[in-house]
Design an enzyme around this catalytic site. Structure first.
Site, mmCIF file in Angstrom:
data_model
loop_
_atom_site.group_PDB
_atom_site.id
_atom_site.type_symbol
_atom_site.label_atom_id
_atom_site.label_comp_id
_atom_site.label_asym_id
_atom_site.label_seq_id
_atom_site.Cartn_x
_atom_site.Cartn_y
_atom_site.Cartn_z
ATOM 1 N N PRO A 1 0.746 -1.495 0.143
ATOM 2 C CA PRO A 1 -0.090 -0.177 -0.111
ATOM 3 C C PRO A 1 0.957 1.186 0.351
ATOM 4 O O PRO A 1 1.163 1.861 0.731
ATOM 5 C CB PRO A 1 -1.243 -0.123 1.407
ATOM 6 C CG PRO A 1 -0.103 -0.896 2.286
ATOM 7 C CD PRO A 1 0.372 -2.119 1.100
ATOM 8 N N CYS A 2 1.266 1.519 -1.120
ATOM 9 C CA CYS A 2 2.552 2.242 -1.173
ATOM 10 C C CYS A 2 1.600 3.857 -0.964
ATOM 11 O O CYS A 2 1.953 5.205 -1.144
ATOM 12 C CB CYS A 2 3.080 2.531 -2.796
ATOM 13 S SG CYS A 2 2.816 2.434 -3.973
#
Length: 288
Positions: A253-254
């Protein structure tokens, strides 16, 4: 780690709606200083006020007015987003927040130096394109796990496939759109699923990606905080580069990494998409 998401059966899976809501967010972000009315925003995306208002609430958990208020307050440098939490905003428009319907267990393994040197020799990479709740995406998978998930504009995966072939010239490539659709169901579907990732990166990059996977559902983090989390307090810039090199969108989850002060920062697959994903997750997890 465990991550919970919503079913794709909730009505989010419509690429045309996604494109329009993306344009709406871009319009609001660009025109917030003029405080556009609902009618102006709806006209900008070619919808009636009623239809636009309904779709925007369904996709973001907020009304356009509430989202505009947040953009304005963020630009003013305040810590508050809106007077209500995102969960309260969802309730106020008839949505039930916190409906986490899916258990996704993600495991991450890095490619070994030997596998990297072999450049894919003896490896079959299955790849395909499928619609996701956040637009069309390219998927690539080795027998060890998912190695690439990238959002693409339109239906062409030529650029992603070319980059993959450049990285793994000795691999065998097999087109498999059916498998890509199955992966969409595994990632965004409504059943418990295990998702192994097989990524190629430096030791530092993999360390950053693991730290992202350790975030709590819906949790955000700054680049500097992420650097401290991995024991590199002076490495915020290097962490930013590693975040930008994330090969598996959404799953790693950047999109949850922010600049100091809560500013969104960049996103390889578009800042508007980043905001859409964050809003969707906040509504689903009840994070305010």
């Amino acid at each position: 780690m465990d991550m919970k998401v919503s079913s794709i059966a909730d009505g989010f899976l419509d690429s045309r709606e996604f494109a329009r809501m993306t344009r709406a967010i871009e319009y609001i972000e660009r025109e917030y200083q003029h405080q556009p009315k609902l009618a102006q925003i709806a006209k900008a995306v070619g919808l009636s006020e009623f239809h636009f208002n309904r779709l925007f609430r369904r996709w973001t958990g907020l009304t356009p007015k509430q989202y505009l208020a947040e953009v304005t307050s963020r630009a003013a440098g305040t810590a508050l987003r809106t007077e209500q939490s995102v969960l309260d905003a969802a309730h106020s428009v008839g949505l039930s927040g916190g409906g986490r319907l899916h258990d996704l267990t993600v495991t991450l393994e890095a490619m070994t130096p030997g596998e990297i040197r072999a450049r894919g020799e003896g490896v079959t990479i299955r790849h395909g394109v499928a619609d996701t709740p956040f637009g069309t995406a390219f998927f690539a998978e080795t027998p060890r796990g998912l190695c690439r998930l990238a959002f693409i504009e339109g239906a062409s995966d030529a650029g992603e496939l070319r980059a993959l072939r450049d990285s793994w010239p000795n691999a065998k490539f097999v087109r498999d759109d059916a498998r890509a659709s199955t992966l969409v169901e595994s990632i965004w579907g409504h059943k418990t699923a295990n998702l192994p990732l097989a990524v190629c990166g430096t030791n530092f990059q993999v360390q950053v990606w693991r730290a992202l996977l350790e975030l709590e559902p819906g949790e955000s983090v700054t680049y500097s905080a992420l650097a401290r989390k991995i024991g590199q307090p002076n490495g915020a810039r290097a962490v930013g580069n590693a975040v930008g090199a994330n090969p598996v969108a959404w799953v790693i989850p950047c999109h949850r990494v922010l600049r100091e002060g809560g500013k969104l920062g960049g996103y390889r697959w578009g800042v508007a998409r980043k905001q859409m994903i964050r809003r969707w997750e906040e509504w689903r997890t009840g994070v305010s």
